[in-house]
Design an enzyme around this catalytic site. Structure first.
Site, PDB file in Angstrom:
ATOM      1  N   ASN A   1      -3.828  -4.494   3.137  1.00  0.00           N
ATOM      2  CA  ASN A   1      -3.297  -3.143   2.917  1.00  0.00           C
ATOM      3  C   ASN A   1      -4.476  -2.223   2.628  1.00  0.00           C
ATOM      4  O   ASN A   1      -5.033  -2.250   1.532  1.00  0.00           O
ATOM      5  CB  ASN A   1      -2.315  -3.186   1.732  1.00  0.00           C
ATOM      6  CG  ASN A   1      -1.866  -1.803   1.307  1.00  0.00           C
ATOM      7  OD1 ASN A   1      -2.011  -0.829   2.050  1.00  0.00           O
ATOM      8  ND2 ASN A   1      -1.306  -1.715   0.109  1.00  0.00           N
ATOM      9  N   TRP A   2      -4.820  -1.416   3.608  1.00  0.00           N
ATOM     10  CA  TRP A   2      -6.045  -0.603   3.474  1.00  0.00           C
ATOM     11  C   TRP A   2      -5.846   0.653   2.639  1.00  0.00           C
ATOM     12  O   TRP A   2      -6.805   1.352   2.324  1.00  0.00           O
ATOM     13  CB  TRP A   2      -6.558  -0.209   4.876  1.00  0.00           C
ATOM     14  CG  TRP A   2      -7.141  -1.356   5.630  1.00  0.00           C
ATOM     15  CD1 TRP A   2      -7.255  -2.661   5.215  1.00  0.00           C
ATOM     16  CD2 TRP A   2      -7.706  -1.328   6.954  1.00  0.00           C
ATOM     17  NE1 TRP A   2      -7.838  -3.432   6.192  1.00  0.00           N
ATOM     18  CE2 TRP A   2      -8.129  -2.629   7.271  1.00  0.00           C
ATOM     19  CE3 TRP A   2      -7.886  -0.314   7.901  1.00  0.00           C
ATOM     20  CZ2 TRP A   2      -8.729  -2.953   8.490  1.00  0.00           C
ATOM     21  CZ3 TRP A   2      -8.483  -0.634   9.127  1.00  0.00           C
ATOM     22  CH2 TRP A   2      -8.899  -1.935   9.398  1.00  0.00           C
ATOM     23  N   LYS A   3      -4.602   0.992   2.359  1.00  0.00           N
ATOM     24  CA  LYS A   3      -4.304   2.206   1.573  1.00  0.00           C
ATOM     25  C   LYS A   3      -4.959   3.433   2.232  1.00  0.00           C
ATOM     26  O   LYS A   3      -5.005   3.510   3.449  1.00  0.00           O
ATOM     27  CB  LYS A   3      -4.737   2.007   0.115  1.00  0.00           C
ATOM     28  CG  LYS A   3      -4.199   0.686  -0.456  1.00  0.00           C
ATOM     29  CD  LYS A   3      -4.333   0.536  -1.935  1.00  0.00           C
ATOM     30  CE  LYS A   3      -3.812  -0.820  -2.360  1.00  0.00           C
ATOM     31  NZ  LYS A   3      -3.711  -1.020  -3.794  1.00  0.00           N
TER      32      LYS A   3
ATOM     33  N   HIS B   1       6.023  -0.563  -2.092  1.00  0.00           N
ATOM     34  CA  HIS B   1       4.759  -0.762  -2.807  1.00  0.00           C
ATOM     35  C   HIS B   1       4.769   0.055  -4.096  1.00  0.00           C
ATOM     36  O   HIS B   1       5.284   1.175  -4.137  1.00  0.00           O
ATOM     37  CB  HIS B   1       3.581  -0.343  -1.919  1.00  0.00           C
ATOM     38  CG  HIS B   1       2.262  -0.788  -2.487  1.00  0.00           C
ATOM     39  ND1 HIS B   1       1.632  -0.106  -3.512  1.00  0.00           N
ATOM     40  CD2 HIS B   1       1.476  -1.851  -2.201  1.00  0.00           C
ATOM     41  CE1 HIS B   1       0.505  -0.736  -3.819  1.00  0.00           C
ATOM     42  NE2 HIS B   1       0.389  -1.803  -3.040  1.00  0.00           N
TER      43      HIS B   1
ATOM     44  N   GLU C   1       2.595   1.728  -5.591  1.00  0.00           N
ATOM     45  CA  GLU C   1       1.970   3.062  -5.530  1.00  0.00           C
ATOM     46  C   GLU C   1       2.943   4.081  -4.942  1.00  0.00           C
ATOM     47  O   GLU C   1       2.955   5.238  -5.353  1.00  0.00           O
ATOM     48  CB  GLU C   1       0.648   2.994  -4.735  1.00  0.00           C
ATOM     49  CG  GLU C   1      -0.444   2.342  -5.567  1.00  0.00           C
ATOM     50  CD  GLU C   1      -1.542   1.643  -4.772  1.00  0.00           C
ATOM     51  OE1 GLU C   1      -1.653   1.869  -3.556  1.00  0.00           O
ATOM     52  OE2 GLU C   1      -2.265   0.833  -5.383  1.00  0.00           O
TER      53      GLU C   1
ATOM     54  N   GLU D   1       3.832  -8.470  -6.443  1.00  0.00           N
ATOM     55  CA  GLU D   1       2.606  -7.800  -6.879  1.00  0.00           C
ATOM     56  C   GLU D   1       2.799  -7.224  -8.279  1.00  0.00           C
ATOM     57  O   GLU D   1       3.336  -6.109  -8.429  1.00  0.00           O
ATOM     58  CB  GLU D   1       2.277  -6.642  -5.935  1.00  0.00           C
ATOM     59  CG  GLU D   1       1.972  -7.057  -4.521  1.00  0.00           C
ATOM     60  CD  GLU D   1       1.089  -6.027  -3.829  1.00  0.00           C
ATOM     61  OE1 GLU D   1       0.033  -6.419  -3.324  1.00  0.00           O
ATOM     62  OE2 GLU D   1       1.443  -4.835  -3.806  1.00  0.00           O
TER      63      GLU D   1
ATOM     64  N   GLY E   1      -5.472  -3.619  -8.223  1.00  0.00           N
ATOM     65  CA  GLY E   1      -6.685  -2.807  -8.322  1.00  0.00           C
ATOM     66  C   GLY E   1      -7.393  -2.890  -9.663  1.00  0.00           C
ATOM     67  O   GLY E   1      -8.273  -2.084  -9.953  1.00  0.00           O
TER      68      GLY E   1
ATOM     69  N   SER F   1      -5.278  -7.836  -6.911  1.00  0.00           N
ATOM     70  CA  SER F   1      -6.682  -8.211  -7.111  1.00  0.00           C
ATOM     71  C   SER F   1      -7.054  -9.550  -6.468  1.00  0.00           C
ATOM     72  O   SER F   1      -7.875 -10.304  -7.009  1.00  0.00           O
ATOM     73  CB  SER F   1      -7.025  -8.226  -8.605  1.00  0.00           C
ATOM     74  OG  SER F   1      -6.927  -6.929  -9.140  1.00  0.00           O
TER      75      SER F   1
ATOM     76  N   GLY G   1      -5.496  -5.856  -1.086  1.00  0.00           N
ATOM     77  CA  GLY G   1      -5.842  -4.442  -1.047  1.00  0.00           C
ATOM     78  C   GLY G   1      -7.352  -4.273  -0.914  1.00  0.00           C
ATOM     79  O   GLY G   1      -7.925  -4.384   0.177  1.00  0.00           O
ATOM     80  N   GLY G   2      -8.016  -4.016  -2.037  1.00  0.00           N
ATOM     81  CA  GLY G   2      -9.456  -3.732  -2.053  1.00  0.00           C
ATOM     82  C   GLY G   2     -10.290  -4.736  -1.259  1.00  0.00           C
ATOM     83  O   GLY G   2     -11.196  -4.343  -0.502  1.00  0.00           O
TER      84      GLY G   2
HETATM   85  P1  PGA Z   1      -5.547  -4.933  -4.681  1.00  0.00           P
HETATM   86  O1  PGA Z   1      -4.261  -4.224  -4.050  1.00  0.00           O
HETATM   87  O2  PGA Z   1      -5.776  -6.202  -3.915  1.00  0.00           O
HETATM   88  O3  PGA Z   1      -6.653  -3.935  -4.523  1.00  0.00           O
HETATM   89  O4  PGA Z   1      -5.224  -5.212  -6.121  1.00  0.00           O
HETATM   90  C1  PGA Z   1      -3.156  -4.968  -3.620  1.00  0.00           C
HETATM   91  C2  PGA Z   1      -2.077  -4.069  -3.135  1.00  0.00           C
HETATM   92  O5  PGA Z   1      -1.939  -2.951  -3.679  1.00  0.00           O
HETATM   93  O6  PGA Z   1      -1.340  -4.397  -2.194  1.00  0.00           O
END
Ligand code: PGA
Length: 276
Positions: free
Chosen positions: A10-12, A109, A111, A183, A189, A229, A250-251
């Site tokens: 997930n590149w956001k 998600h 966010e 999650e 993050g 994470s 994500g990251g």
């Molecule tokens: P993260 O994000 O790996 O940076 O914690 C995961 C996500 O939001 O899907």
């Protein structure tokens, strides 16, 4: 039927079209790492989810990747509109995503829920819309830290799952179209991963919940990922768990070196014994 491992990136709000192309080239150059045979690479699914404006470039680049590596990377989107068409300024529909080669969409998600105020009803509407357009869904659920501290994680997750799954019951192909990602919000993050046994416990709880909603057979075939994470350094412990079928990253999915390492760890350690 065993559950095929899945790694989704997930590149956001990262990677414009140019950066997307160079990511896929970089990933491609590293792809042989840990992949002993072409056949083995069929035992894992890979999805990348770039921002909307990079989807077109990504689609071209993954086609090229397939031609050289004989391995499919599937294209995912991070969001969709809950409405089909009309006066919804700024939105992108499920059909528009399908048109440019998207196969999977992320829904629910944290966010989107927290920053963009999407409630359980909106999340459910997006699930149904995606479904109607023929998209697969990665449905995200997870608790905030206050809920965990009050020992109410299971109730929280149950509400999110029960609400979103309403209306999907009649679909016969559910196990192929639905993936769940657990999650915990406090792990996203932050660099603080959920302890692997605890993540597995919650994921088993989710699977049992799915058994009540769908059927035993269907729930035992639905893939459930851990997210929060995830890094190459932490994934091995998670992979060993009975019910964790992969990761939503994500990251760590933004660097081709780290993402390919995560994928290759799955080739080496996980694929050998597929989860039943
Ligand atoms: P993260 O994000 O790996 O940076 O914690 C995961 C996500 O939001 O899907």
């Amino acid at each position: 039927m065993s559950r095929k491992p899945l790694i989704a990136g997930n590149w956001k709000l990262n990677n414009n079209a140019r950066e997307t192309i160079s990511f896929i080239k970089d990933f491609s150059s590293r792809f042989d790492v840990g992949c002993d045979s072409k056949n083995q690479s069929e035992h894992i699914d890979i999805i990348i989810m770039p921002p909307f404006t990079s989807l077109h470039a990504a689609n071209d680049a993954i086609r090229e990747f397939y031609l050289t590596k004989q391995k499919k990377i599937s294209l995912g989107a991070q969001d969709l509109c809950q409405f089909k068409e009309g006066a919804y300024t700024g939105e992108v529909s499920a059909e528009m995503l399908v048109e440019i080669g998207v196969e999977t969409v992320l829904v629910g998600h944290s966010e989107r829920r927290q920053i963009f105020r999407e409630d359980n009803d909106t999340v459910k509407a997006k699930m149904l819309r995606a479904w109607d357009a023929g998209l697969s869904v990665i449905f995200c659920c997870g608790e905030p830290i206050e809920v965990r501290n009050q020992h109410k994680t299971d109730e929280w997750i149950a509400t999110q799952i029960d609400h979103a799954m309403q209306g999907l019951k009649q679909d016969s192909n559910i196990e192929h179209k639905l993936v769940i990602a657990y999650e915990p919000i406090w792990a996203i993050g932050t660099g603080q991963t959920c302890e692997a046994q605890e993540a597995n416990r919650v994921i088993k709880f989710i699977r049992n919940r799915l058994k009540n909603i769908f059927s035993n057979t269907c729930a035992s075939q639905i893939r459930i990922l851990y997210g929060g994470s995830v890094k190459a350094a932490t994934i091995e412990e998670q992979m060993k768990q009975s019910d964790i079928d992969g990761a939503l990253v994500g990251g760590a999915s933004l660097k081709a070196s780290e993402f390919s390492q995560i994928v290759s760890l799955f080739f080496n350690g996980f694929v050998v014994s597929q989860k039943a």
